[in-house]
Scaffold this active site. Structure first.
Site, PDB file in Angstrom:
ATOM      1  N   SER A  80       0.908  -1.118  -0.076  1.00 22.07           N
ATOM      2  CA  SER A  80       0.049   0.094  -0.031  1.00 22.07           C
ATOM      3  C   SER A  80       0.781   1.148   0.006  1.00 22.07           C
ATOM      4  O   SER A  80       1.549   1.609  -0.889  1.00 22.07           O
ATOM      5  CB  SER A  80      -1.018  -0.063   1.320  1.00 22.07           C
ATOM      6  OG  SER A  80      -1.854   1.034   0.892  1.00 22.07           O
ATOM      7  N   LEU A  81       0.783   2.176   1.162  1.00 21.13           N
ATOM      8  CA  LEU A  81       1.669   3.333   1.112  1.00 21.13           C
ATOM      9  C   LEU A  81       3.285   2.773   1.096  1.00 21.13           C
ATOM     10  O   LEU A  81       3.835   3.393   0.504  1.00 21.13           O
ATOM     11  CB  LEU A  81       1.388   4.034   2.226  1.00 21.13           C
ATOM     12  CG  LEU A  81       2.230   5.130   2.663  1.00 21.13           C
ATOM     13  CD1 LEU A  81       2.470   6.297   1.561  1.00 21.13           C
ATOM     14  CD2 LEU A  81       1.864   5.917   3.898  1.00 21.13           C
ATOM     15  N   GLN A 146     -10.582  -2.135   3.410  1.00 15.95           N
ATOM     16  CA  GLN A 146      -9.164  -3.073   3.029  1.00 15.95           C
ATOM     17  C   GLN A 146      -9.551  -4.471   2.928  1.00 15.95           C
ATOM     18  O   GLN A 146      -9.001  -5.199   2.263  1.00 15.95           O
ATOM     19  CB  GLN A 146      -8.125  -2.944   4.051  1.00 15.95           C
ATOM     20  CG  GLN A 146      -7.487  -1.424   3.959  1.00 15.95           C
ATOM     21  CD  GLN A 146      -6.299  -1.149   4.840  1.00 15.95           C
ATOM     22  OE1 GLN A 146      -5.412  -2.112   4.723  1.00 15.95           O
ATOM     23  NE2 GLN A 146      -6.628  -0.395   5.902  1.00 15.95           N
ATOM     24  N   ASP A 202      -9.867  -5.865  -4.451  1.00 16.24           N
ATOM     25  CA  ASP A 202      -9.169  -4.707  -3.675  1.00 16.24           C
ATOM     26  C   ASP A 202     -10.191  -3.510  -3.907  1.00 16.24           C
ATOM     27  O   ASP A 202     -10.411  -3.099  -5.131  1.00 16.24           O
ATOM     28  CB  ASP A 202      -7.858  -4.529  -4.161  1.00 16.24           C
ATOM     29  CG  ASP A 202      -7.152  -3.549  -3.195  1.00 16.24           C
ATOM     30  OD1 ASP A 202      -7.752  -2.867  -2.458  1.00 16.24           O
ATOM     31  OD2 ASP A 202      -5.933  -3.915  -3.028  1.00 16.24           O
ATOM     32  N   HIS A 230      -7.091  -6.270  -0.147  1.00 13.11           N
ATOM     33  CA  HIS A 230      -5.955  -5.258  -0.011  1.00 13.11           C
ATOM     34  C   HIS A 230      -5.020  -5.830   0.783  1.00 13.11           C
ATOM     35  O   HIS A 230      -3.869  -5.459   1.141  1.00 13.11           O
ATOM     36  CB  HIS A 230      -6.604  -4.008   0.691  1.00 13.11           C
ATOM     37  CG  HIS A 230      -5.536  -2.878   0.523  1.00 13.11           C
ATOM     38  ND1 HIS A 230      -4.997  -2.299  -0.754  1.00 13.11           N
ATOM     39  CD2 HIS A 230      -4.928  -2.081   1.618  1.00 13.11           C
ATOM     40  CE1 HIS A 230      -4.316  -1.344  -0.645  1.00 13.11           C
ATOM     41  NE2 HIS A 230      -4.173  -1.281   0.898  1.00 13.11           N
TER      42      HIS A 230
END
Length: 258
Positions: A80-81, A146, A202, A230
């Protein structure tokens, strides 16, 4: 800025970067399994988990802080990030990155006119506003998004709720704004082996991203995991490990089933 790190295991150097609103504890059993084959460095991102908030939370400053605590050369895995930040590291210091695995990560998380395969700006803006109004509610909503669509949604949500950080809203907000970074140019120019692992269900990083990133970098290896959302390293841990070992070349004794 001072970042919390932990190193475990033996083998090729590997760095794990987690996502927004969490800490490296989210990796859980997956990190334990990796440490059987790699020397794993877990890092809590600035202002999250056990890393203290930083005054300068620009992308450049965060990348510099990661490089200060990471091994001299390593395989990088970002979720993710964390995937965006790992990609930024690879763009800024390519000699430090042996391979790059982007797990449920979008090089441009917020949609642009020429990049529709991302979160709509108005949805992202609503998250920003919601965080300022009610931090706890925003984190819970983010956790629910998520896990939606995953076959193991209940287990994933339980895991997320146990790891969601309790930190200052301003630190969460600063980290959230990093998701606005546009790293498509970096992905297009990357020269190390790189892969993208997506969950077909996702809700945050749409599976339509696969076709778009392949046009950015034709050497990108894309894995799409059916019934995954996710957190594929929880719901599809065996497949993610297989993909990662294939990318790094650390395949001795790996069971190809999965």
């Amino acid at each position: 800025m001072s970042l919390w790190t932990e190193t475990r295991g033996y083998g090729p150097e590997l760095v794990l970067l987690h996502g927004w609103g969490l800490s490296s504890e989210i990796w859980g059993e997956f990190a334990d399994r990796l440490s059987e084959r790699y020397r794993v460095t877990l890092i809590d991102l600035p202002g999250l988990g056990r890393s203290v908030p930083a005054g300068d939370m620009s992308l450049h400053a965060v990348v510099q802080s990661l490089l200060e605590v990471a091994p001299e050369q390593a395989h990088w895995v970002g979720w993710s990030l964390g995937g965006q930040l790992a990609l930024a590291v690879a763009e800024h210091a390519p000699e430090r990155v042996k391979s790059l695995s982007l797990v449920a990560s979008n090089p441009c998380f917020v949609a642009r006119d020429d990049w529709p395969c991302a979160m709509a700006p108005e949805v992202f803006g609503a998250f920003v506003d919601s965080l300022a109004d009610n931090e706890a509610k925003t984190l819970q909503r983010f956790a629910a998004l998520q896990t939606r669509g995953s076959d193991s949604a209940r287990d994933e949500l339980k895991r997320l709720k146990s790891v969601i950080v309790n930190t200052a809203p301003e630190a969460l907000a600063a980290a959230l704004m990093l998701l606005e970074s546009d790293l498509r140019k970096g992905l297009a120019g990357i020269r190390c082996p790189v892969q993208l692992i997506l969950g077909a269900e996702d809700q945050l990083v749409p599976v339509s991203l696969a076709a778009n990133v392949s046009r950015l970098n034709q050497h990108l290896d894309v894995w799409v995991l059916e019934r995954g959302a996710h957190l594929p390293f929880i719901s599809h841990a065996d497949q993610v490990l297989q993909a990662l070992n294939s990318l790094t070349g650390n395949t001795e004794g790996v069971n190809a089933a999965g």
